[in-house]
Design a protein around this motif. Structure first.
Motif, short mmCIF file in Angstrom:
data_model
loop_
_atom_site.label_atom_id
_atom_site.label_comp_id
_atom_site.label_asym_id
_atom_site.label_seq_id
_atom_site.Cartn_x
_atom_site.Cartn_y
_atom_site.Cartn_z
N ALA A 101 58.20 7.08 33.57
CA ALA A 101 58.66 6.47 34.90
C ALA A 101 58.77 5.01 34.66
N ASP A 102 59.84 4.29 35.14
CA ASP A 102 60.30 2.93 35.06
C ASP A 102 59.21 1.97 35.21
N SER A 103 58.23 2.27 35.69
CA SER A 103 57.08 1.47 36.10
C SER A 103 56.12 1.48 35.00
N VAL A 104 56.23 2.46 33.99
CA VAL A 104 55.39 2.46 32.76
C VAL A 104 56.09 2.29 31.50
N LYS A 105 57.44 2.38 31.50
CA LYS A 105 58.49 2.38 30.38
C LYS A 105 58.00 1.06 29.71
N GLY A 106 57.93 1.54 28.29
CA GLY A 106 57.61 0.31 27.39
C GLY A 106 55.95 0.03 27.34
N ARG A 107 55.22 0.48 28.16
CA ARG A 107 53.98 0.55 27.97
C ARG A 107 53.11 1.48 27.90
N PHE A 108 53.67 2.84 28.33
CA PHE A 108 52.87 4.04 28.12
C PHE A 108 53.71 4.88 27.19
N THR A 109 53.06 5.72 26.27
CA THR A 109 53.82 6.83 25.43
C THR A 109 53.06 8.07 25.67
N ILE A 110 53.91 8.98 25.90
CA ILE A 110 53.29 10.40 25.83
C ILE A 110 53.84 11.17 24.83
N SER A 111 52.79 12.00 24.14
CA SER A 111 52.77 12.82 22.94
C SER A 111 52.17 14.13 23.16
N ARG A 112 52.11 15.00 22.21
CA ARG A 112 51.55 16.19 22.06
C ARG A 112 51.42 16.66 20.75
N ASP A 113 50.34 17.47 20.45
CA ASP A 113 50.12 18.11 19.41
C ASP A 113 49.73 19.50 19.68
N ASN A 114 50.67 20.26 19.46
CA ASN A 114 50.82 22.05 19.89
C ASN A 114 49.71 22.66 19.00
N ALA A 115 49.46 22.15 17.72
CA ALA A 115 48.79 23.04 16.79
C ALA A 115 47.17 22.81 17.47
N LYS A 116 47.00 21.71 17.93
CA LYS A 116 45.44 21.49 18.75
C LYS A 116 45.53 21.85 20.31
N ASN A 117 46.74 22.29 20.64
CA ASN A 117 46.84 22.41 22.24
C ASN A 117 46.50 21.37 22.93
N MET A 118 46.84 20.07 22.50
CA MET A 118 46.61 18.85 23.12
C MET A 118 47.86 18.14 23.42
N MET A 119 47.55 17.12 24.62
CA MET A 119 48.64 16.29 25.14
C MET A 119 48.02 15.06 25.30
N TYR A 120 48.77 13.83 25.07
CA TYR A 120 48.08 12.60 25.08
C TYR A 120 49.02 11.72 25.94
N LEU A 121 48.38 10.75 26.50
CA LEU A 121 48.79 9.71 26.98
C LEU A 121 48.44 8.20 26.62
#
Length: 128
Positions: free
Chosen positions: A61-81
């Protein structure tokens, strides 16, 4: 069916950082597009970030762009922010969500109605 559990919320000063995590159980994380939403008291649930099944595509979202980063690790069944440069207006309950999408696009990923699996939420409070 997928079950999602968020963690990592807490109290942080403005300008600080937090990393939220979401673990998928009961299914395989790579089968789902995933996203983060947040809801402040008295307000509608708001899109924060979304990520495709492979993790190769993402939107913020524009409100968080440049500050927040989403990622995931499917091998661990995990998602992060990863949340940096936090502001008081980031204070909310943050929810992870999952959706069975074969085709991912920015518009679809940003809509809460896209997602049919949700976590319980984790509180993020940013003090000014």
């Amino acid at each position: 069916q997928a079950q999602l559990v968020e963690s990592g919320g807490g109290l942080v000063q403005a300008g600080g950082s937090l990393r939220l995590s979401c673990v998928v159980s009961g299914s395989t994380a790579s089968n789902y597009a995933m996203g983060w939403f947040r809801q402040a008291p008295g307000k509608e649930r708001e899109f924060v970030s979304g990520i495709s099944r492979s993790g190769e595509r993402a939107v913020h979202a524009d409100s968080v762009k440049g500050r927040f980063t989403i990622s995931r690790d499917n091998a661990k069944n995990m998602m992060y922010l990863q949340m940096n440069s936090l502001k008081s207006e980031d204070t909310a309950v943050y929810y992870c969500a999952a959706a069975q999408l074969s085709i991912w696009d920015v518009y679809t990923a940003s809509k809460d109605r896209t997602y049919n699996y949700w976590g319980q939420g984790t509180q993020v409070t940013v003090s000014s």
